[in-house]
Design a protein around this motif. Structure first.
Motif, PDB file in Angstrom:
ATOM      1  N   LYS A 120       0.840  -1.195   0.000  1.00 38.57           N
ATOM      2  CA  LYS A 120       0.000   0.000   0.000  1.00 38.57           C
ATOM      3  C   LYS A 120       0.877   1.248   0.000  1.00 38.57           C
ATOM      4  O   LYS A 120       2.043   1.220   0.414  1.00 38.57           O
ATOM      5  CB  LYS A 120      -0.927   0.017   1.215  1.00 38.57           C
ATOM      6  N   VAL A 121       0.291   2.333  -0.473  1.00 40.48           N
ATOM      7  CA  VAL A 121       0.953   3.632  -0.447  1.00 40.48           C
ATOM      8  C   VAL A 121       0.578   4.335   0.852  1.00 40.48           C
ATOM      9  O   VAL A 121      -0.608   4.487   1.166  1.00 40.48           O
ATOM     10  CB  VAL A 121       0.544   4.487  -1.668  1.00 40.48           C
ATOM     11  N   LEU A 122       1.592   4.738   1.609  1.00 38.49           N
ATOM     12  CA  LEU A 122       1.345   5.428   2.877  1.00 38.49           C
ATOM     13  C   LEU A 122       1.355   6.940   2.706  1.00 38.49           C
ATOM     14  O   LEU A 122       0.692   7.655   3.448  1.00 38.49           O
ATOM     15  CB  LEU A 122       2.414   5.022   3.902  1.00 38.49           C
ATOM     16  N   GLU A 123       2.124   7.440   1.750  1.00 38.75           N
ATOM     17  CA  GLU A 123       2.178   8.880   1.471  1.00 38.75           C
ATOM     18  C   GLU A 123       2.657   9.059   0.037  1.00 38.75           C
ATOM     19  O   GLU A 123       3.696   8.511  -0.343  1.00 38.75           O
ATOM     20  CB  GLU A 123       3.131   9.598   2.434  1.00 38.75           C
ATOM     21  N   ASP A 124       1.894   9.830  -0.762  1.00 35.21           N
ATOM     22  CA  ASP A 124       2.302  10.062  -2.146  1.00 35.21           C
ATOM     23  C   ASP A 124       2.596  11.527  -2.441  1.00 35.21           C
ATOM     24  O   ASP A 124       2.934  11.884  -3.571  1.00 35.21           O
ATOM     25  CB  ASP A 124       1.251   9.535  -3.124  1.00 35.21           C
ATOM     26  N   ASN A 125       2.439  12.387  -1.443  1.00 30.93           N
ATOM     27  CA  ASN A 125       2.705  13.818  -1.616  1.00 30.93           C
ATOM     28  C   ASN A 125       1.919  14.415  -2.781  1.00 30.93           C
ATOM     29  O   ASN A 125       2.424  15.263  -3.523  1.00 30.93           O
ATOM     30  CB  ASN A 125       4.209  14.071  -1.795  1.00 30.93           C
ATOM     31  N   GLN A 126       0.673  13.977  -2.922  1.00 33.76           N
ATOM     32  CA  GLN A 126      -0.129  14.451  -4.048  1.00 33.76           C
ATOM     33  C   GLN A 126      -0.371  15.954  -3.976  1.00 33.76           C
ATOM     34  O   GLN A 126      -0.382  16.635  -5.019  1.00 33.76           O
ATOM     35  CB  GLN A 126      -1.468  13.703  -4.104  1.00 33.76           C
ATOM     36  N   ASP A 127      -0.556  16.493  -2.775  1.00 37.42           N
ATOM     37  CA  ASP A 127      -0.753  17.948  -2.655  1.00 37.42           C
ATOM     38  C   ASP A 127       0.452  18.700  -3.195  1.00 37.42           C
ATOM     39  O   ASP A 127       0.305  19.707  -3.907  1.00 37.42           O
ATOM     40  CB  ASP A 127      -0.996  18.338  -1.190  1.00 37.42           C
ATOM     41  N   LEU A 128       1.647  18.231  -2.858  1.00 38.37           N
ATOM     42  CA  LEU A 128       2.855  18.873  -3.357  1.00 38.37           C
ATOM     43  C   LEU A 128       2.957  18.708  -4.871  1.00 38.37           C
ATOM     44  O   LEU A 128       3.324  19.646  -5.584  1.00 38.37           O
ATOM     45  CB  LEU A 128       4.088  18.277  -2.674  1.00 38.37           C
ATOM     46  N   ARG A 129       2.603  17.532  -5.360  1.00 33.45           N
ATOM     47  CA  ARG A 129       2.654  17.309  -6.807  1.00 33.45           C
ATOM     48  C   ARG A 129       1.702  18.251  -7.544  1.00 33.45           C
ATOM     49  O   ARG A 129       2.028  18.768  -8.623  1.00 33.45           O
ATOM     50  CB  ARG A 129       2.325  15.846  -7.127  1.00 33.45           C
ATOM     51  N   ASP A 130       0.540  18.488  -6.952  1.00 35.49           N
ATOM     52  CA  ASP A 130      -0.415  19.413  -7.568  1.00 35.49           C
ATOM     53  C   ASP A 130       0.148  20.834  -7.590  1.00 35.49           C
ATOM     54  O   ASP A 130      -0.006  21.559  -8.584  1.00 35.49           O
ATOM     55  CB  ASP A 130      -1.740  19.390  -6.805  1.00 35.49           C
ATOM     56  N   LYS A 131       0.803  21.229  -6.499  1.00 39.86           N
ATOM     57  CA  LYS A 131       1.412  22.561  -6.459  1.00 39.86           C
ATOM     58  C   LYS A 131       2.512  22.676  -7.508  1.00 39.86           C
ATOM     59  O   LYS A 131       2.629  23.698  -8.191  1.00 39.86           O
ATOM     60  CB  LYS A 131       1.991  22.835  -5.069  1.00 39.86           C
ATOM     61  N   LEU A 132       3.312  21.612  -7.627  1.00 43.19           N
ATOM     62  CA  LEU A 132       4.403  21.640  -8.598  1.00 43.19           C
ATOM     63  C   LEU A 132       3.871  21.691 -10.022  1.00 43.19           C
ATOM     64  O   LEU A 132       4.453  22.330 -10.898  1.00 43.19           O
ATOM     65  CB  LEU A 132       5.292  20.402  -8.418  1.00 43.19           C
ATOM     66  N   GLU A 133       2.735  21.009 -10.253  1.00 45.93           N
ATOM     67  CA  GLU A 133       2.134  21.001 -11.582  1.00 45.93           C
ATOM     68  C   GLU A 133       1.708  22.404 -11.992  1.00 45.93           C
ATOM     69  O   GLU A 133       1.726  22.750 -13.175  1.00 45.93           O
ATOM     70  CB  GLU A 133       0.924  20.053 -11.586  1.00 45.93           C
TER      71      GLU A 133
END
Length: 729
Positions: free
Chosen positions: A458-471
């Motif tokens: 399982k994924v415990l943390e994917d930093n999606q919020d940060l990825r969205d900011k970087l996008e």
């Protein structure tokens, strides 16, 4: 067939679509200094505090609820809380750290922690019975250091006022083992300043497996010269005095002792006749009366492993390793004694690259377990039951880290993390699971739970919020490159170009350097605050680049040890060569190349500006060493020998002795409270620059230590450096 009637609308539509892409690109947010240093907009999330329990399906985690801390038992596979083990509200203790005993029946909790240096601290300690919830304060709530439960859970040993003591938990009576402890003179059971900094240790005692003995290291630093730092802020500045052995000066006299709790007697372990030595590690071998310890000579080119009789102190050397330069003592503590007297596992770079070796209990080498032109950087764990060793290595690339497993017999090696990039792991004690922390230069941290086979659960943390900011941010990417120096050595580097890079333009370049022995900056991993500052600089029209010079790590012993006895020589040559390589690129303005670094990097940037005055236009040096005569014994003499034996190695590449060559723009920054690289380094360099009639800029941060942080400090520092770069580069 070409038809104007259909082509024109298609062309207009295409232009409209391209205009839309252009608008979207323009709408991407530019990085600001406030984003990086005030709002922490690009901070990545991680999964911290995973302390594996004896059943690998569970771990403990320190959380907060209503202002009070809690330690909860977490199910790793479901992510759910199973129960609360420690509740600060019920205990009425706002603790910040905790540890469980092996059986998970008791806990030690720390509150009111007082930091001393990088690793040392003292605090108020309580012992908590997890079944009843009852707590017991140690030493009536006075601050003590490194409290440690005995293996039988009936006693706690600790250091107070430089003396070692133990408390019987059933009676709450304390027995003081040593009585000669005194500030700036004698330390029992805790490390002195230089051992703490350079041997990565603070606690210097350990219980025997049966809990009937305590082994400890004693430091006699009474003859070590004192260093005096003034602490500003009062009407009369206060003096802070501590023992700091500069290169060539007197070290602490160290000795190893074992205290027998039943006999109330202390035996000194025989470490040989030579007294000017280092004793950086003690280990119980698994036998209650056999203590192992390491001894290094002053020049650190001979490492001996001793076995000592804990009752009599009699000892024997069971393994010796020597080198023409220095023996790499592994600070990851890659020395593990196997159960049932089956010998020990260790790492060594004796064949030219750091690898894993198996020795029998008498020290005889059974086999070299790993081999090749790559390095083992960490032994994650040894699964004795199944005869497997888990380790991190550079086999795929010196710029990456990957997890492997291999059989104890050296066969069956398997890669468990095939994705490119850098991996860290936290493995369960039963070797069933590991938590993987994976990133690349272009992708922030992804934390996953994996089976020991490598299979992701399982994924415990994917930093999606940060990825969205970087996008949605105009974010440049790192491009890796390599080049050859004049002598044919291949060096690795990276370059960061502006998002709107135009190959027809010429850009100024700022190089970033550390460059110290065994270090690495050029890795395929996600960066931190400094990387985002570099990204911000690209929005201001700069290219940022970095080169790992000779002497850095992960490329074998010869590449790392080439700087021996002459720190600064090859490293500076390589940074100048890197600058010339960059200046030769058609999109680089060769007249505007700068360099900056911190600590060893500040030493390097200073030398680069002075010795490469025809290449570099500007340099920033933060907390630099300016002469190795001012730095500590252990680190400096490992690479340079003593100043008495090798004066040229100290003086030929000291920035203080090259000030007359400086032609460019120089900014020197230091904290007055730096206990590591003393402010004295900056003061003497400033004096030399004045004597050479060189104009420069300098700034000091009152009472700030080597990290120069706290409050508004980081923002102020990087804002000032940014202004200097814009003005001078």
């Amino acid at each position: 067939m070409y038809d104007k009637r259909t082509a024109y609308p298609l062309l207009m539509g295409l232009l409209f679509l391209l205009a839309g892409f252009s608008t979207q690109a323009q709408e991407k947010k530019q990085i600001t200094l406030e984003d990086v240093f005030k709002d922490a907009r690009f901070s990545q999330q991680s999964v911290t505090g995973i302390n594996w329990m004896k059943d690998g399906q569970y771990y403990t985690s320190l959380t907060r609820k209503g202002g009070y801390p809690r330690v909860v038992k977490m199910n790793i596979t479901t992510g759910e809380e199973e129960e609360t083990l420690l509740d600060g509200a019920k205990l009425e203790v706002s603790f910040a750290n905790f540890s469980l005993n092996k059986e998970e029946t008791k806990a030690l909790i720390e509150s009111d922690i007082e930091r001393i240096y990088r690793r040392s601290s003292k605090a108020v300690f309580h012992v908590v019975d997890l079944a009843s919830g009852e707590k017991q304060v140690l030493m009536d709530g006075e601050k003590i250091g490194y409290a440690t439960l005995s293996p039988d859970n009936t006693k706690v040993a600790f250091v107070k006022d430089n003396n070692l003591s133990w408390t019987d938990l059933s009676t709450n009576q304390t027995t003081q083992i040593t009585h000669d402890g005194k500030d700036n003179e004698i330390i029992n059971g805790a490390a002195d300043w230089v051992y703490e900094e350079e041997f990565s240790m603070a606690k210097a005692f350990d219980w025997s497996p049966d809990g009937k003995k305590i082994a400890f290291i004693r430091f006699d630093e009474s003859e070590v010269p004192e260093f005096n730092m003034q602490v500003w802020g009062e009407l009369y500045p206060q003096d802070y005095v501590f023992k700091y052995p500069k290169a060539g000066e007197k070290n602490s006299d160290v000795s190893i002792h074992v205290y027998d709790l039943e006999e109330e007697k202390t035996a000194k372990m025989d470490a040989g006749e030579e007294s000017d030595i280092y004793l950086p590690r003690i280990y119980w071998t698994g036998q209650n009366n056999t203590l192992a310890f390491l001894r290094l000579n002053r020049l650190q080119n001979q490492l001996d492993l001793f076995y000592a009789d804990a009752k009599t102190g009699g000892s024997e050397v069971i393994l010796t390793e020597t080198a023409d330069t220095y023996v790499d003592m592994d600070y990851n503590d890659n020395l593990l004694f196997l159960e049932n007297n089956k010998g020990f596992i260790r790492t060594s770079e004796k064949d030219g690259f750091k690898h894993i070796y198996h020795h029998d209990s008498k020290g005889k080498e059974i086999r070299q377990i790993t081999s090749g032109d790559w390095e083992v950087t960490q032994m994650v764990g040894v699964d004795e039951k199944n005869g497997k060793i888990y380790f991190i290595s550079t086999e795929k690339s010196p710029m990456e880290r990957h997890l492997y497993v291999i059989n104890l017999n050296g066969k069956g090696k398997k890669l468990l993390t095939p994705e490119e990039g850098t991996h860290r792991v936290n493995m369960s004690r039963d070797f069933k699971y590991f938590v993987k922390y994976h990133s690349t230069a272009d992708s922030p941290l992804i934390v996953t739970l994996n089976q020991s086979s490598g299979k992701e659960l399982k994924v415990l943390e994917d930093n999606q919020d940060l990825r969205d900011k970087l996008e949605n941010t105009a974010m440049p990417s790192k491009e890796f490159f390599d080049f050859q120096t004049v002598d044919g050595t291949t060096l690795n580097g990276y370059i960061i170009k502006p998002v709107n890079f135009d190959e027809s333009k010429e850009y100024p370049v700022l190089m970033y350097v550390y460059g110290g022995p065994g270090s690495q900056n050029v890795t395929n991993s996600w960066g931190g605050v400094r990387d985002f500052w570099h990204a911000y600089l690209t929005t201001e029209g700069y290219i940022v680049a970095c080169v790992d010079n000779r002497g850095t790590g992960a490329r074998g012993r010869d590449f790392k040890h080439v700087t021996y006895a002459q720190l600064g020589k090859h490293e500076t040559e390589d940074q100048i060569a890197g600058a010339k390589h960059l200046a030769s690129l058609p999109f680089v303005d060769a007249s505007r190349v700068g360099i900056w670094g911190w600590s060893y990097g500040g030493y390097m940037s200073s030398l680069a500006l002075m010795q490469g005055n025809d290449v570099f236009k500007a340099a920033i040096a933060v907390a630099p060493v300016t002469t190795w005569r001012y730095y500590d014994t252990i680190y400096t003499e490992r690479y340079l020998q003593t100043p008495q034996e090798n004066p040229e190695g100290y003086d030929d590449f000291s920035p203080i002795n090259h000030v007359d060559k400086m032609e460019g723009n120089y900014l020197l920054i230091h904290g007055t409270g730096d206990d590591n690289v003393h402010f004295q380094n900056a003061v003497d360099l400033v004096d030399a620059l004045i004597g050479a009639d060189k104009q420069f800029e300098s700034f000091y941060y009152p009472n700030r230590n080597h990290g120069i942080y706290g409050g508004n400090t980081t923002w102020h520092l990087y804002n000032m450096m940014t202004d200097f770069i814009k003005r001078k580069l």
